[in-house]
Design an enzyme around this catalytic site. Sequence first.
Site, PDB file in Angstrom:
ATOM      1  N   ASP A  39      -4.807  66.849 -79.294  1.00 48.20           N
ATOM      2  CA  ASP A  39      -3.243  66.524 -79.705  1.00 48.20           C
ATOM      3  C   ASP A  39      -3.567  66.317 -81.190  1.00 48.20           C
ATOM      4  O   ASP A  39      -4.819  65.700 -81.665  1.00 48.20           O
ATOM      5  CB  ASP A  39      -2.935  65.126 -79.000  1.00 48.20           C
ATOM      6  CG  ASP A  39      -1.291  65.122 -79.191  1.00 48.20           C
ATOM      7  OD1 ASP A  39      -0.693  66.260 -79.571  1.00 48.20           O
ATOM      8  OD2 ASP A  39      -0.867  64.132 -78.800  1.00 48.20           O
ATOM      9  N   HIS A  56      -2.576  74.848 -85.363  1.00 54.00           N
ATOM     10  CA  HIS A  56      -3.349  75.119 -83.856  1.00 54.00           C
ATOM     11  C   HIS A  56      -4.426  76.159 -84.114  1.00 54.00           C
ATOM     12  O   HIS A  56      -5.267  76.321 -83.390  1.00 54.00           O
ATOM     13  CB  HIS A  56      -2.215  75.847 -82.998  1.00 54.00           C
ATOM     14  CG  HIS A  56      -0.868  75.029 -82.889  1.00 54.00           C
ATOM     15  ND1 HIS A  56      -1.237  73.844 -82.281  1.00 54.00           N
ATOM     16  CD2 HIS A  56       0.503  75.405 -82.900  1.00 54.00           C
ATOM     17  CE1 HIS A  56       0.059  73.482 -81.989  1.00 54.00           C
ATOM     18  NE2 HIS A  56       0.929  74.226 -82.306  1.00 54.00           N
ATOM     19  N   LEU A 150     -22.125  75.833 -68.598  1.00 53.69           N
ATOM     20  CA  LEU A 150     -20.901  74.960 -68.795  1.00 53.69           C
ATOM     21  C   LEU A 150     -19.674  75.705 -68.241  1.00 53.69           C
ATOM     22  O   LEU A 150     -19.460  76.862 -68.389  1.00 53.69           O
ATOM     23  CB  LEU A 150     -20.604  74.712 -70.159  1.00 53.69           C
ATOM     24  CG  LEU A 150     -19.216  73.991 -70.641  1.00 53.69           C
ATOM     25  CD1 LEU A 150     -19.512  72.535 -70.434  1.00 53.69           C
ATOM     26  CD2 LEU A 150     -18.844  74.279 -72.017  1.00 53.69           C
TER      27      LEU A 150
END
Length: 259
Positions: A39, A56, A150
């Site tokens: 955020d 972003h 991962l």
Amino acid sequence: MLNIFKKWRGSPDLSNEQIINQEELLKGEIPNHIAIIMDGNGRWAKKRALPRIAGHHEGMKVVRRVTKQANALGVNALTLYAFSTENWKRPKVEVDYLMKLPEEFLTTFLPELIEENVQVRVMGDKNKLPIHTLKAVNKAIEETKDNDGLILNFALNYGSRTEIIAAVKDIVKQVESGKLKKEEIDEGIFSNYLMTQTLPDPDLLIRTSGEIRLSNFMLWQLAYTEFWFTDVLWPDFNEQCLLQAIHTYQHRGRRFGGV
Ligand code: IPE
Ligand code: IPE
Ligand code: MG
């Protein structure tokens, strides 16, 4: 009082904190599954008088760095909240840009993810994604499905309440068709109907930008997760921040209701 408050929030100003050494940290327990509410992109851009989408774009670069680091640390799964079911409320230009980001990210970094043995997953309502976003996402899932390093799990058009309701409906259908007995429904069965399916619950949840809320993220799965909040905005999040979060995690006492 101030110190207690700062400790609880994490480390907004890392210069005041002890610098964590990665080698040292690796001697302790590394969380198996880390979830991050990324955020603060908009505020990062605003501070620089840039359009929100610039935040972003910058945030995407951090996703790459954090993925690499999590993989190097031996984290098994990293779930990243990229777009919520509520984020459609944003201005169209911003939503359009956010829907282009997975393509941009995956086109640029897919070879690197493959090389690093990362398995890409996406949880969320994929039906509502624009076709170009869906194509990029499906390509990444397909091309990394056999990787066993991962698990990089993007929450894209994800909302936990929608997820839980969908699970309930699926379970009801199974019961009605006689494939599942009402008595068999337990926490384990219910979990398998959620979008995380067989992924273990997160051990550590990180939220950046100083907001102390879940914003409809993994409500079921976070029941016993350790939370770490920081004022750092997501585009400013770096390797040291992740080490700080894990370091704090290593000093928590997880009791799961026991003593
Ligand atoms: C997080 O940054 C990214 C998404 C929610 C898609 P924000 O865009 O929410 O940034 P702020 O909270 O407005 O600063
Ligand atoms: C949560 O952030 C969603 C993502 C990080 C993708 P928001 O910025 O949408 O959350 P609120 O609106 O501040 O609760
Ligand atoms: Mg936000």
